[in-house]
Structure formats: C-alpha cells, structure tokens
Design a protein around this motif. Structure first.
Motif, PDB file in Angstrom:
ATOM      1  N   PRO A 115      39.038 -64.733  12.121  1.00 39.85           N
ATOM      2  CA  PRO A 115      40.181 -64.690  13.041  1.00 39.85           C
ATOM      3  C   PRO A 115      41.517 -64.467  12.330  1.00 39.85           C
ATOM      4  O   PRO A 115      42.446 -63.918  12.932  1.00 39.85           O
ATOM      5  CB  PRO A 115      40.139 -66.066  13.722  1.00 39.85           C
ATOM      6  N   ALA A 116      41.627 -64.871  11.066  1.00 38.17           N
ATOM      7  CA  ALA A 116      42.877 -64.663  10.340  1.00 38.17           C
ATOM      8  C   ALA A 116      43.173 -63.178  10.166  1.00 38.17           C
ATOM      9  O   ALA A 116      44.337 -62.771  10.091  1.00 38.17           O
ATOM     10  CB  ALA A 116      42.809 -65.348   8.971  1.00 38.17           C
ATOM     11  N   TYR A 117      42.147 -62.361  10.121  1.00 43.42           N
ATOM     12  CA  TYR A 117      42.323 -60.923   9.948  1.00 43.42           C
ATOM     13  C   TYR A 117      42.419 -60.185  11.285  1.00 43.42           C
ATOM     14  O   TYR A 117      43.130 -59.185  11.390  1.00 43.42           O
ATOM     15  CB  TYR A 117      41.162 -60.348   9.136  1.00 43.42           C
ATOM     16  N   TYR A 118      41.689 -60.656  12.281  1.00 43.75           N
ATOM     17  CA  TYR A 118      41.566 -59.879  13.519  1.00 43.75           C
ATOM     18  C   TYR A 118      42.207 -60.539  14.736  1.00 43.75           C
ATOM     19  O   TYR A 118      42.266 -59.917  15.798  1.00 43.75           O
ATOM     20  CB  TYR A 118      40.091 -59.586  13.796  1.00 43.75           C
ATOM     21  N   GLY A 119      42.663 -61.784  14.602  1.00 42.34           N
ATOM     22  CA  GLY A 119      43.354 -62.436  15.713  1.00 42.34           C
ATOM     23  C   GLY A 119      42.641 -63.673  16.216  1.00 42.34           C
ATOM     24  O   GLY A 119      41.445 -63.855  16.011  1.00 42.34           O
ATOM     25  N   GLY A 120      43.409 -64.540  16.877  1.00 37.72           N
ATOM     26  CA  GLY A 120      42.883 -65.815  17.356  1.00 37.72           C
ATOM     27  C   GLY A 120      42.362 -65.790  18.773  1.00 37.72           C
ATOM     28  O   GLY A 120      41.952 -66.829  19.299  1.00 37.72           O
ATOM     29  N   TYR A 121      42.372 -64.619  19.425  1.00 38.60           N
ATOM     30  CA  TYR A 121      41.840 -64.478  20.780  1.00 38.60           C
ATOM     31  C   TYR A 121      40.556 -63.656  20.714  1.00 38.60           C
ATOM     32  O   TYR A 121      40.448 -62.722  19.893  1.00 38.60           O
ATOM     33  CB  TYR A 121      42.840 -63.774  21.695  1.00 38.60           C
ATOM     34  N   ARG A 130      44.553 -54.759   4.879  1.00 38.64           N
ATOM     35  CA  ARG A 130      45.845 -55.449   4.875  1.00 38.64           C
ATOM     36  C   ARG A 130      45.769 -56.681   5.760  1.00 38.64           C
ATOM     37  O   ARG A 130      45.242 -56.637   6.870  1.00 38.64           O
ATOM     38  CB  ARG A 130      46.950 -54.523   5.369  1.00 38.64           C
ATOM     39  N   ARG A 131      46.302 -57.769   5.241  1.00 38.32           N
ATOM     40  CA  ARG A 131      46.375 -59.000   6.021  1.00 38.32           C
ATOM     41  C   ARG A 131      47.802 -59.532   5.995  1.00 38.32           C
ATOM     42  O   ARG A 131      48.448 -59.566   4.934  1.00 38.32           O
ATOM     43  CB  ARG A 131      45.433 -60.065   5.447  1.00 38.32           C
ATOM     44  N   ARG A 132      48.281 -59.913   7.160  1.00 44.62           N
ATOM     45  CA  ARG A 132      49.624 -60.493   7.228  1.00 44.62           C
ATOM     46  C   ARG A 132      49.516 -62.008   7.142  1.00 44.62           C
ATOM     47  O   ARG A 132      48.844 -62.655   7.943  1.00 44.62           O
ATOM     48  CB  ARG A 132      50.311 -60.097   8.534  1.00 44.62           C
ATOM     49  N   PHE A 133      50.181 -62.565   6.143  1.00 41.87           N
ATOM     50  CA  PHE A 133      50.225 -64.013   5.985  1.00 41.87           C
ATOM     51  C   PHE A 133      51.684 -64.430   6.039  1.00 41.87           C
ATOM     52  O   PHE A 133      52.479 -64.089   5.162  1.00 41.87           O
ATOM     53  CB  PHE A 133      49.595 -64.427   4.651  1.00 41.87           C
ATOM     54  N   ARG A 134      52.021 -65.131   7.126  1.00 42.71           N
ATOM     55  CA  ARG A 134      53.411 -65.467   7.399  1.00 42.71           C
ATOM     56  C   ARG A 134      54.236 -64.186   7.497  1.00 42.71           C
ATOM     57  O   ARG A 134      53.980 -63.370   8.361  1.00 42.71           O
ATOM     58  CB  ARG A 134      53.915 -66.472   6.370  1.00 42.71           C
ATOM     59  N   ASP A 135      55.167 -63.943   6.617  1.00 45.96           N
ATOM     60  CA  ASP A 135      55.991 -62.730   6.738  1.00 45.96           C
ATOM     61  C   ASP A 135      55.659 -61.689   5.679  1.00 45.96           C
ATOM     62  O   ASP A 135      56.428 -60.751   5.464  1.00 45.96           O
ATOM     63  CB  ASP A 135      57.480 -63.092   6.646  1.00 45.96           C
ATOM     64  N   THR A 136      54.504 -61.837   5.031  1.00 38.97           N
ATOM     65  CA  THR A 136      54.159 -60.942   3.931  1.00 38.97           C
ATOM     66  C   THR A 136      52.854 -60.211   4.223  1.00 38.97           C
ATOM     67  O   THR A 136      51.874 -60.823   4.661  1.00 38.97           O
ATOM     68  CB  THR A 136      54.014 -61.738   2.621  1.00 38.97           C
ATOM     69  N   TRP A 137      52.844 -58.881   3.993  1.00 36.35           N
ATOM     70  CA  TRP A 137      51.625 -58.098   4.092  1.00 36.35           C
ATOM     71  C   TRP A 137      50.960 -58.060   2.719  1.00 36.35           C
ATOM     72  O   TRP A 137      51.592 -57.745   1.711  1.00 36.35           O
ATOM     73  CB  TRP A 137      51.914 -56.680   4.561  1.00 36.35           C
ATOM     74  N   ILE A 138      49.675 -58.367   2.691  1.00 38.76           N
ATOM     75  CA  ILE A 138      48.937 -58.470   1.431  1.00 38.76           C
ATOM     76  C   ILE A 138      47.685 -57.609   1.512  1.00 38.76           C
ATOM     77  O   ILE A 138      46.926 -57.672   2.488  1.00 38.76           O
ATOM     78  CB  ILE A 138      48.540 -59.935   1.151  1.00 38.76           C
ATOM     79  N   ASN A 139      47.458 -56.805   0.479  1.00 42.40           N
ATOM     80  CA  ASN A 139      46.224 -56.025   0.372  1.00 42.40           C
ATOM     81  C   ASN A 139      45.129 -56.893  -0.230  1.00 42.40           C
ATOM     82  O   ASN A 139      45.335 -57.542  -1.268  1.00 42.40           O
ATOM     83  CB  ASN A 139      46.436 -54.787  -0.501  1.00 42.40           C
ATOM     84  N   VAL A 140      43.981 -56.919   0.419  1.00 42.40           N
ATOM     85  CA  VAL A 140      42.852 -57.689  -0.088  1.00 42.40           C
ATOM     86  C   VAL A 140      41.635 -56.779  -0.202  1.00 42.40           C
ATOM     87  O   VAL A 140      41.493 -55.805   0.534  1.00 42.40           O
ATOM     88  CB  VAL A 140      42.522 -58.883   0.832  1.00 42.40           C
ATOM     89  N   GLN A 141      40.773 -57.104  -1.151  1.00 43.51           N
ATOM     90  CA  GLN A 141      39.509 -56.397  -1.318  1.00 43.51           C
ATOM     91  C   GLN A 141      38.474 -57.148  -0.506  1.00 43.51           C
ATOM     92  O   GLN A 141      38.155 -58.289  -0.806  1.00 43.51           O
ATOM     93  CB  GLN A 141      39.117 -56.339  -2.793  1.00 43.51           C
ATOM     94  N   LYS A 142      37.926 -56.497   0.535  1.00 47.87           N
ATOM     95  CA  LYS A 142      37.073 -57.198   1.490  1.00 47.87           C
ATOM     96  C   LYS A 142      35.650 -56.645   1.479  1.00 47.87           C
ATOM     97  O   LYS A 142      35.438 -55.430   1.348  1.00 47.87           O
ATOM     98  CB  LYS A 142      37.657 -57.069   2.905  1.00 47.87           C
ATOM     99  N   ASN A 143      34.697 -57.536   1.628  1.00 50.45           N
ATOM    100  CA  ASN A 143      33.303 -57.132   1.822  1.00 50.45           C
ATOM    101  C   ASN A 143      33.081 -56.950   3.321  1.00 50.45           C
ATOM    102  O   ASN A 143      32.958 -57.915   4.065  1.00 50.45           O
ATOM    103  CB  ASN A 143      32.358 -58.203   1.260  1.00 50.45           C
ATOM    104  N   PHE A 144      33.032 -55.688   3.761  1.00 51.28           N
ATOM    105  CA  PHE A 144      32.924 -55.419   5.189  1.00 51.28           C
ATOM    106  C   PHE A 144      31.541 -55.756   5.741  1.00 51.28           C
ATOM    107  O   PHE A 144      31.390 -56.015   6.935  1.00 51.28           O
ATOM    108  CB  PHE A 144      33.243 -53.947   5.471  1.00 51.28           C
ATOM    109  N   HIS A 145      30.541 -55.745   4.879  1.00 50.29           N
ATOM    110  CA  HIS A 145      29.184 -56.035   5.358  1.00 50.29           C
ATOM    111  C   HIS A 145      29.081 -57.421   5.969  1.00 50.29           C
ATOM    112  O   HIS A 145      28.282 -57.659   6.872  1.00 50.29           O
ATOM    113  CB  HIS A 145      28.195 -55.879   4.194  1.00 50.29           C
ATOM    114  N   ASP A 146      29.911 -58.354   5.464  1.00 53.91           N
ATOM    115  CA  ASP A 146      29.878 -59.724   5.986  1.00 53.91           C
ATOM    116  C   ASP A 146      30.333 -59.796   7.443  1.00 53.91           C
ATOM    117  O   ASP A 146      30.099 -60.805   8.116  1.00 53.91           O
ATOM    118  CB  ASP A 146      30.765 -60.640   5.142  1.00 53.91           C
TER     119      ASP A 146
END
Length: 397
Positions: A198-204, A270-286
């Motif tokens: 949910p942190a990446y895609y939303g809380g709804y 890209r993930r927004r944490f508070r007011d900062t956009w951060i690039n993360v290396q993600k395992n999409f298979h999960d």
C-alpha cells in the motif's frame, strides 16, 4: 450418467461451504450418490432437519435418505481449502463453477489506489476504468532506427494476489542513497519499515474474487528474466517485426498483446515518502500481478490501441492525460472492467474516518445494481460489512 469423478476429485482441498442441488428424479439421486464425496452432511431444507448425524463426517458414511422430487438439499462439505461448488439443475445438467483453489497465493485480487475519490467513482460505475500506464522495456533491448526504444504505454488495470497477511508486511529494498542523505536516522528507519505494497500503490483498495477475474479475462503477468533465452528470443522477434515490411495485422496484434502482459523481474520504481521522491530497486515478481487489457473488439470500436509503442504517434496525440480522461466517459464503457457488488470481497480504506466517509457514500448509491428496494437495503449493508481499515489490518493480521 454424468461423468463427474474428475471434477469432484478437485474438491480435495475444500473447506466448509454451502452447495445447493436441485434433484429432479431418481437418476439424479443415483448420480449424486455415486459421485459425491462420502464425507458429507446432508440437510433437508424443506423439513429443516438433518438427515445424518454430525458423526457421519467422522465415520464417512453416506446418507441413504434423499429429499423428495424438486427438494433442495443443503450440503456442507468438510475439507481443507475454500471452494465455490456446483449445481445440478432439474434437467441433470451440471453447472460448473470455478473453485477458489489457490493455495500458495491469494484467492482474491486486490486493486490499490491513492485517493478516496477513485474508490468512490468505481463503486458508482460498478466498473474499473483502464488507463494508459508507462512500462519500462529497457530489458528487451529494442531499437527503432538504431535508437534504443525504452518505454511503451499499455492500456491496463492491474491487480495483485498477495496473501492478505502480507499486504502490510514490510520488505527490504535498495534505495537511492543520494535521496536518503537528507533523512535523519528516525526518518530512514521509518522509510525502511514502511516499505509495503500500500505504501507504493495507495491505502484504498477494492478486492474481488479470482473466480471473477478469470471469467473477465484477467491474465497473470509474465515476468521476464533479462538473462534468459526466452527474453532474448522475444527481443529478436520484436526487433525483426519492426524491420519487416507488410507484416500481417494478426502478427502485429499478437506482439502488442504479448507486450501488454510482460514485465521485468526487477526494475526501478519511484516512491514518494513524505515530500521526497525516491527511486527504489523493486522485485516486481513479489507483486504477483494480474492484468486486464480491454479485448481487441472493444479497442477497435473505440479506435484505441492496447499498446502505444510508437513515440511519434504519442507526440501527435492530445497526450496520455487526455486519453485517460476520455476513457472515463460513458462512451468508452465497452473498454471498462465491470463487476457486481456480489463480486466484491473487501473494500479497504486507510483510516477509520475514511471508513465513515465510505459508509455514507455506499448508503447514497443509486438503486441500480440492487434488484429490489429490500435487496438494496440488504445489499448496502452487506457492502458496508466488507470495509476493512488498513491501520487495523497492520495491527491484527
């Protein structure tokens, strides 16, 4: 005789569920007696009394008493998974329904979103609207005119089948250290502990049954390993297709359809944490993604493409925002992914206050979707009962 042995053998992973059978004659009864699992409990709903004692489940004895003609019997199956079973009609035709037979993954498909109004809108439409989304295809090593071709835009609606207890489970990721340098120790720790889906895609979210997903043409995404022969072969085929003259539309559509349902094993996000956009290396298979792409017939009628893979064409259009706004219009309904309220298993909101707001909106839903005024009231109550709060899930699941 109905040959049901193969179908009933699939029920070895079932748990307690209700099945309704309409038996029209002695032949149907003999068929039921032959093919039903023996460890069942039969209840005659007309007489409201149990024909077998509960210990029949332990002794594995089958009932020798059947209801009279046209009676509906109520069968409770005691096995190990979850399932939605079958019906036999008065003409002895078996109506097969897909089982909830997923064991290692969820039996539910979750679609998460960032904003409350998105969830409210899809409930009013009783449909999810696909959108053009950017997909990075660097791993395919495609070229057009000698220049790298790194991205496409796919008309899609995405779901995950992550088991419920893992939805709020934090996972380790590799992050852009330059962006994290502005964080103090507390912020960095909070960022690492909040890496959840949910942190990446939303809380709804709306959650629908996988049975619904299968019947509406949803397809699990194929995850491509950039070092595999499969990916290399696919890259060669696509590059050759770009260079070919007069390639039949059938082949072009097949390639675009394959591109619609493929994703790299790993990649940047890209993930927004508070007011900062951060690039993360993600395992999409999960994410265990399932994807809906509108059928070709609907796209042809709307003169839309499932994949925009031509940069020049994209620049000549109004832009993605304009295309996605048009898809929200009623005129584009043929491309929507429709559902009924019965198909919904859960509605997820981030806070208790958001749940209160959603309850008010459900009570204000129009009567369409509910057959009668009585079923409307009951249906809205059932829909409200499916609301879960993300803050509570984090604590209790």
């Amino acid at each position: 005789e109905l040959s049901l042995s193969a179908e009933w053998s699939a029920l070895s992973t079932c748990t307690e569920k209700q099945v309704f059978l309409v038996l029209s004659d002695e032949s149907s009864k003999r068929t039921c007696r032959k093919f039903f699992p023996r460890h069942v409990l039969i209840k005659n709903t007309r007489k409201s009394r149990t024909q077998n004692p509960p210990n029949a489940l332990k002794t594995r004895k089958f009932s020798t008493t059947f209801p009279t003609k046209y009676d509906i019997i109520h069968i409770l199956l005691w096995m190990r998974g979850t399932t939605v079973l079958k019906e036999i009609d008065t003409k002895q035709k078996l109506i097969l329904q897909k089982c909830d037979d997923y064991v290692q993954s969820a039996n539910t498909l979750f679609h998460f979103m960032q904003r409350h109004e998105y969830l409210s809108a899809l409930l009013k439409r009783r449909a999810l609207v696909p959108r053009y989304c950017q997909e990075n295809i660097v791993y395919l090593n495609l070229e057009i005119g000698g220049h790298p071709f790194d991205e496409i835009y796919v008309l899609q609606k995405c779901f995950c089948d992550i088991p419920f207890h893992k939805l709020t489970e934090a996972f380790e990721i590799s992050s852009d250290e330059d962006a994290l340098q502005t964080f103090d120790t507390a912020d960095r720790l909070a960022f690492e502990r909040s890496n959840t889906h949910p942190a990446y895609y939303g809380g709804y979210a709306i959650a629908l049954s996988k049975q619904w997903g299968e019947s509406h043409g949803l397809q699990p995404v194929q995850y491509a390993n950039g070092m595999s022969d499969f990916t290399n072969s696919l890259s060669e085929v696509i590059n050759s297709a770009y260079e070919a003259d007069d390639l039949p539309d059938l082949y072009v559509n097949d390639i675009l359809r394959r591109l619609s349902f493929i994703k790299p094993l790993r990649g940047l996000m890209r993930r927004r944490f508070r007011d900062t956009w951060i690039n993360v290396q993600k395992n999409f298979h999960d994410e265990r993604e399932w994807r809906f792409v509108p059928p070709q017939s609907a796209l042809d009628a709307l003169q839309f493409d499932s994949v925009i893979a031509n940069p020049t064409k994209l620049c000549m259009m109004e832009g993605l925002a304009g295309l996605n706004r048009y898809l929200e219009r009623e005129a584009a309904r043929s491309a929507w992914l429709e559902f009924s309220f019965d198909d919904i298993r859960y509605l997820i909101v981030p806070t208790i206050q958001a749940r209160i707001e959603l309850i008010k909106e459900i009570l204000a839903l129009p009567p369409e979707g509910f057959s009668t005024s009585e079923s409307e009231n009951i249906g809205k109550s059932v829909l409200i009962s499916k609301i879960l709060v993300l803050d509570e899930i984090r604590k209790d699941w």
